[in-house]
Design a protein around this motif. Structure first.
Motif, mmCIF file in Angstrom:
data_model
loop_
_atom_site.group_PDB
_atom_site.id
_atom_site.type_symbol
_atom_site.label_atom_id
_atom_site.label_comp_id
_atom_site.label_asym_id
_atom_site.label_seq_id
_atom_site.Cartn_x
_atom_site.Cartn_y
_atom_site.Cartn_z
ATOM 1 N N GLN A 270 0.834 -1.193 0.000
ATOM 2 C CA GLN A 270 0.000 0.000 0.000
ATOM 3 C C GLN A 270 0.876 1.253 0.000
ATOM 4 O OE1 GLN A 270 -2.340 1.070 3.603
ATOM 5 N NE2 GLN A 270 -4.114 0.650 2.325
ATOM 6 N N GLY A 271 0.605 2.160 -0.929
ATOM 7 C CA GLY A 271 1.351 3.405 -1.000
ATOM 8 C C GLY A 271 2.710 3.292 -1.664
ATOM 9 N N GLU A 272 3.014 2.123 -2.225
ATOM 10 C CA GLU A 272 4.327 1.891 -2.828
ATOM 11 C C GLU A 272 4.622 2.866 -3.964
ATOM 12 O OE1 GLU A 272 6.061 -1.610 -5.689
ATOM 13 O OE2 GLU A 272 5.216 -2.244 -3.776
ATOM 14 N N LEU A 273 3.620 3.113 -4.814
ATOM 15 C CA LEU A 273 3.830 3.994 -5.961
ATOM 16 C C LEU A 273 4.028 5.448 -5.519
ATOM 17 C CD1 LEU A 273 4.008 4.253 -9.027
ATOM 18 C CD2 LEU A 273 1.516 4.492 -9.087
ATOM 19 N N ILE A 274 3.336 5.854 -4.483
ATOM 20 C CA ILE A 274 3.491 7.211 -3.948
ATOM 21 C C ILE A 274 4.924 7.423 -3.489
ATOM 22 C CG2 ILE A 274 2.767 8.826 -2.141
ATOM 23 C CD1 ILE A 274 0.032 7.385 -2.150
ATOM 24 N N THR A 275 5.451 6.453 -2.752
ATOM 25 C CA THR A 275 6.841 6.527 -2.274
ATOM 26 C C THR A 275 7.818 6.550 -3.440
ATOM 27 O OG1 THR A 275 6.256 5.343 -0.244
ATOM 28 C CG2 THR A 275 8.581 5.381 -0.861
ATOM 29 N N LEU A 276 7.556 5.701 -4.443
ATOM 30 C CA LEU A 276 8.448 5.625 -5.604
ATOM 31 C C LEU A 276 8.526 6.951 -6.343
ATOM 32 C CD1 LEU A 276 10.175 3.811 -7.493
ATOM 33 C CD2 LEU A 276 8.083 3.422 -8.817
ATOM 34 N N LEU A 277 7.384 7.584 -6.591
ATOM 35 C CA LEU A 277 7.384 8.851 -7.341
ATOM 36 C C LEU A 277 8.057 9.970 -6.557
ATOM 37 C CD1 LEU A 277 6.178 9.445 -10.224
ATOM 38 C CD2 LEU A 277 5.563 7.257 -9.245
ATOM 39 N N ASN A 278 7.869 10.009 -5.250
ATOM 40 C CA ASN A 278 8.555 11.013 -4.434
ATOM 41 C C ASN A 278 10.071 10.805 -4.471
ATOM 42 O OD1 ASN A 278 6.378 12.597 -3.470
ATOM 43 N ND2 ASN A 278 5.843 11.029 -1.978
ATOM 44 N N THR A 279 10.474 9.552 -4.429
ATOM 45 C CA THR A 279 11.901 9.236 -4.521
ATOM 46 C C THR A 279 12.450 9.622 -5.890
ATOM 47 O OG1 THR A 279 11.669 7.392 -2.973
ATOM 48 C CG2 THR A 279 13.615 7.393 -4.385
#
Length: 283
Positions: free
Chosen positions: A3-12
Motif C-alpha cells: 500500500q502506498g508503494e507507488l506514492i513513495t516511488l514517485l517522491n523518490t
C-alpha cells in the motif's frame, strides 16, 4: 505490491531526478509489449487505461489483465486510470485495485477542480492509491487553446490545488500536446521551473510521443517524475495490425498476427524507456 508503494516511488524519483513512464494500453496485446519492454529495460512502468477503455472493458477486467501479465514479469507494472473527468470512475477504479488514478478537472473552474480532486484524494487515502491532478491544458484532443495564457498552468493555481486538495502528483500545462505534432512542442521551461520551486510534489509531463529526448531529460532534472506516452503505442499497434491483416485477410487469425505485432510495439516502448534512462552529456 505494498500500500502506498507507488506514492513513495514517485517522491523518490523526483528527489533522484528519475522518471517513470506511463504507457496507454488498450488490451492484453499492447500490455504484453509494455511488460516485455520493461523487463528488457530493467525498470518499472505504468500501464494506463483511458476512460473509453475502462468504459468498454470495466476497471475490474483491466486490473485482472494486469495481474495476469504481472505474474509472468519481473518489473512492477502499476495500473493507472488516465484523464478521467469522472469522480465516480476514479472511485470504482480504486475499489477495483488500481494503483493510481487521475482526476482531470482542468476544464473546470479552479474551485471545481479543487473540489473534485479533494474528493478523490480522500477516497483513495485508505487504499494507499496515488492521485494525479491537472492544472492548465494539454493541447490536442479537441482542446481549444486561444493563447499562451490559456494553456499555461498558473503557479498560483498549482500551489492552491496542492495545498487544498493534496494530490500526490501534478500534471501541468507547459506547452506539450497529445498525439503527433507538426513540429516539436515549445515547452515553457521557465514556467515548469517556477512550478517546481513552488511545490514539492512530483510533476507529470503529458504528450510524450512528440517530445524530443533532450527536452524530456531537461524536464526530469527540473522535477518531472512521470511521463505519459500513448499515441505512438496505439498508432504502431493499429498500423502493424492493419498491414498484417492486409497480407491475407481471409486467413487472418489473431494469435498468428500478434506474434509479429507485439515485438514491433515493444520496440517503440523500449525506445521511449531508453529516452528516459539516457542522460545527454550537455545537460
Amino acid at each position: 505490491m505494498k500500500q502506498g508503494e507507488l506514492i513513495t516511488l514517485l517522491n523518490t524519483y523526483r528527489k533522484e531526478q528519475k522518471c517513470i513512464i506511463g504507457f496507454n494500453i488498450n488490451d492484453i496485446y499492447d500490455l504484453q509489449a509494455v511488460a516485455l519492454a520493461a523487463d528488457e529495460a530493467n525498470c518499472p512502468v505504468m500501464a494506463m487505461t483511458y476512460p473509453p477503455v475502462v468504459e468498454l472493458n470495466s476497471s475490474f477486467l483491466c486490473k485482472k489483465m494486469v495481474e495476469g501479465i504481472q505474474a509472468k514479469t519481473k518489473q512492477p507494472i502499476y495500473l493507472h486510470l488516465d484523464h478521467s473527468t469522472s469522480v465516480d470512475m476514479c472511485k470504482q477504479a480504486i475499489d477495483d485495485g488500481y494503483h493510481s488514478v487521475m482526476i482531470d478537472g482542468s476544464q473546470k473552474s479552479l474551485k471545481e477542480n479543487i473540489a473534485m480532486t479533494k474528493e478523490v484524494v480522500r477516497y483513495a487515502e485508505s487504499a494507499g492509491v496515488l492521485v494525479e491532478a491537472e492544472i492548465g491544458k494539454i493541447m490536442g484532443r479537441d482542446v481549444v487553446v486561444k493563447s499562451d495564457k490559456d494553456f499555461l498552468a498558473s503557479v498560483e493555481d498549482v500551489r492552491a490545488i496542492v495545498e487544498e486538495a493534496n494530490p500526490h502528483i501534478m500534471a501541468v500545462g507547459i506547452g506539450t500536446a497529445h498525439g503527433f505534432t507538426p513540429k516539436a512542442p515549445k515547452i515553457h521551461f521557465d514556467r515548469l521551473s517556477e512550478i517546481a520551486e513552488a511545490i514539492s510534489v512530483p510533476l507529470v509531463l503529458h504528450g510524450g510521443t512528440g517530445i524530443p529526448d533532450a527536452d524530456i531529460q531537461r524536464s526530469i532534472k527540473i522535477g518531472v517524475a512521470k511521463l505519459n506516452v500513448g499515441t505512438i503505442v496505439h498508432t504502431t499497434y493499429m498500423k502493424e495490425l492493419y498491414n498484417a491483416i492486409g497480407k491475407d485477410v481471409n486467413s487472418a487469425y489473431p494469435p498468428y498476427l500478434m506474434k509479429d505485432v507485439i515485438p514491433t510495439i515493444k520496440d517503440v516502448v523500449l525506445d521511449r524507456l531508453n529516452a528516459v534512462n539516457f542522460v545527454p552529456a550537455n545537460l
